[in-house]
Design an enzyme around this catalytic site. Structure first.
Site, mmCIF file in Angstrom:
data_model
loop_
_atom_site.group_PDB
_atom_site.id
_atom_site.type_symbol
_atom_site.label_atom_id
_atom_site.label_comp_id
_atom_site.label_asym_id
_atom_site.label_seq_id
_atom_site.Cartn_x
_atom_site.Cartn_y
_atom_site.Cartn_z
ATOM 1 N N HIS A 65 42.539 38.924 30.331
ATOM 2 C CA HIS A 65 41.319 39.480 29.749
ATOM 3 C C HIS A 65 41.630 39.899 28.315
ATOM 4 O O HIS A 65 41.824 41.079 28.013
ATOM 5 C CB HIS A 65 40.803 40.628 30.604
ATOM 6 C CG HIS A 65 40.348 40.177 31.952
ATOM 7 N ND1 HIS A 65 39.067 39.717 32.199
ATOM 8 C CD2 HIS A 65 41.022 40.051 33.128
ATOM 9 C CE1 HIS A 65 38.951 39.360 33.473
ATOM 10 N NE2 HIS A 65 40.134 39.544 34.048
ATOM 11 N N GLY A 70 37.184 45.747 32.598
ATOM 12 C CA GLY A 70 36.833 47.054 33.130
ATOM 13 C C GLY A 70 35.390 47.439 32.929
ATOM 14 O O GLY A 70 34.500 46.601 32.829
ATOM 15 N N HIS A 197 37.375 34.531 41.241
ATOM 16 C CA HIS A 197 37.818 35.892 41.562
ATOM 17 C C HIS A 197 37.509 36.143 43.034
ATOM 18 O O HIS A 197 36.353 36.041 43.455
ATOM 19 C CB HIS A 197 37.083 36.906 40.680
ATOM 20 C CG HIS A 197 37.164 38.317 41.192
ATOM 21 N ND1 HIS A 197 38.077 39.230 40.714
ATOM 22 C CD2 HIS A 197 36.438 38.964 42.143
ATOM 23 C CE1 HIS A 197 37.910 40.381 41.340
ATOM 24 N NE2 HIS A 197 36.924 40.246 42.216
ATOM 25 N N ASP A 287 46.448 38.796 35.086
ATOM 26 C CA ASP A 287 45.227 39.597 35.061
ATOM 27 C C ASP A 287 45.377 40.672 33.983
ATOM 28 O O ASP A 287 44.901 41.799 34.128
ATOM 29 C CB ASP A 287 44.930 40.227 36.418
ATOM 30 C CG ASP A 287 43.435 40.467 36.650
ATOM 31 O OD1 ASP A 287 42.629 39.968 35.839
ATOM 32 O OD2 ASP A 287 43.096 41.168 37.610
ATOM 33 N N SER A 291 40.816 45.718 34.311
ATOM 34 C CA SER A 291 40.926 46.973 35.049
ATOM 35 C C SER A 291 41.483 46.667 36.434
ATOM 36 O O SER A 291 41.199 45.610 37.009
ATOM 37 C CB SER A 291 39.556 47.646 35.177
ATOM 38 O OG SER A 291 38.667 46.825 35.909
#
Length: 394
Positions: A65, A70, A197, A287, A291
């Protein structure tokens, strides 16, 4: 800057172990590999004695990311974007950016700009169009056009299934989306993969199996991540692998997440291999900068931490040192295998003609001694040589 860089006396893992070799680099490419390379040339040559250090491919991270993630706990929980040194310190030379839960404040324009910035700073970078939600939001107006006309766009993702934060997408919608990505990939010679995901709901991978069973779309069109989220999902992921799909284990974790049932990435690799999974269809991803939330049974946020880009290297070491996985096998999960699933033909292996993305590891403890990206030193003898434009000294 020297025209040629000659790495001498390296234990070469390509990722298959090839013995002690010399490797010659020029213009960002690997141009020679031999037991001994001697140059009689008037060109500018820099030699570096690896002193029997392990030379392996730079890590290919299939889920980062890069602009942060998040937001599950409000605006203050938006995680920060990655910096160049986050990748270097983790041995990551190729990043694949994605949006996650938040597809409103986080945009594809921002994502693509960050990928281009990281490329200018010396990494290789790609991204997925879309995010957790369906219908897919794109840059150009369609999945097909994003993949075909944006060089850095290689697929769709990460589309959420089995998660209360997702759009509760059906197998029919998944099949249709995979078809769009697949055809666009074929027409542009790209992966056209759908990054999935996978949440903790008992539905698990069922929509993917249904899409493959009820349509002409193969399981290999989907690339599910977070397969080590719990033991039951890992078991189903192993079956997904055996039926021809590639599965991804998340390297970043927290004590809180492990306590709620997540299987450590390195341990998940060992379990999968012992269960007969195909080692060529298993990958690790960081990842990074996502978050890492913990929710209670009502879906309320309990705690939140951030994914780390050093996690690939950490889990590689643990797989080898704690779970007795062969180094060449463990290396596949962070180099050759992710490069294959993303169809990055110049990445993931040390071979003449491929990109000069290389790491030097200390033989005894596998610590990271050096990082070369596109033929340039980013870290040398454990000293950072490059930082992002606005980074302070680390």
């Amino acid at each position: 800057m020297s025209t040629l860089l000659l790495l001498k006396n390296a234990q070469l893992y390509a990722p298959k172990f090839l013995g002690t070799k010399d490797v010659l680099l020029s213009a960002g490419k690997i141009i020679a590999i031999s037991d001994q390379i001697k140059l009689d040339s008037n060109l500018d040559v820099t030699e570096y004695d690896c002193q029997q250090a392990i030379l392996c491919p730079g890590f290919v991270d299939t889920l980062t990311h890069v602009t942060g993630g998040g937001g599950e706990g409000g605006f203050a929980t938006r995680t920060p974007e990655m910096q160049l040194t986050d990748a270097i310190l983790g041995g990551v030379t190729t990043v694949t950016g994605a949006l996650g839960t938040d597809g409103v404040c986080r945009t594809h324009k921002e994502l693509l700009a960050k990928i281009k910035a990281l490329k200018e700073e010396g990494l290789s970078g790609y991204f997925y169009t879309g995010n957790y939600h369906y219908p897919i939001v794109t840059l150009t107006g369609s999945v097909e056009q994003d993949i075909m006309f944006i060089d850095e766009c290689i697929g769709v993702g990460e589309v959420a299934i089995a998660d209360h934060r997702g759009s509760q997408i059906t197998w029919q919608e998944l099949a249709r989306l995979a078809s769009q990505a697949r055809v666009a990939g074929m027409c542009s010679n790209k992966a056209g993969i759908v990054s999935i995901h996978t949440g903790s709901n008992q539905q698990m991978l069922t929509p993917l199996f249904e899409a493959a069973a009820q349509s002409a779309i193969p399981l290999s069109a989907f690339y599910p991540t977070h397969i080590n989220r719990n033991a039951k999902l890992l078991e189903q992921g192993i079956e997904f692998n055996k039926q021809g799909g590639t599965i991804d284990f998340t390297a970043s974790t927290t004590p809180e997440i492990l306590a709620r049932g997540e299987v450590l990435c390195a341990q998940a690799l060992k379990i999968a291999l012992d269960a007969g999974a195909d080692e060529d269809r298993i990958t690790f991803s960081t990842d990074g900068h996502a978050s890492l939330p913990v929710f209670n049974d009502q879906g309320e946020l309990v705690s939140l931490k951030t994914g780390s880009m050093t996690s690939l290297h950490e889990q590689l070491v643990r797989a080898v040192k704690e779970f007795n996985v062969e180094l060449s096998t463990a290396l596949k999960t962070v180099s050759q295998n992710p490069a294959r699933i993303l169809k990055l033909e110049n990445k993931g292996q040390i071979e003449i003609g491929r990109d000069a993305d290389l790491l030097l590891l200390q033989p005894d403890c596998l610590s990271l001694n050096g990082v070369i990206a596109k033929g340039h030193w980013m870290m040398k003898d454990k000293k950072l040589l490059r930082r992002g434009m606005f980074e302070t000294q680390r």
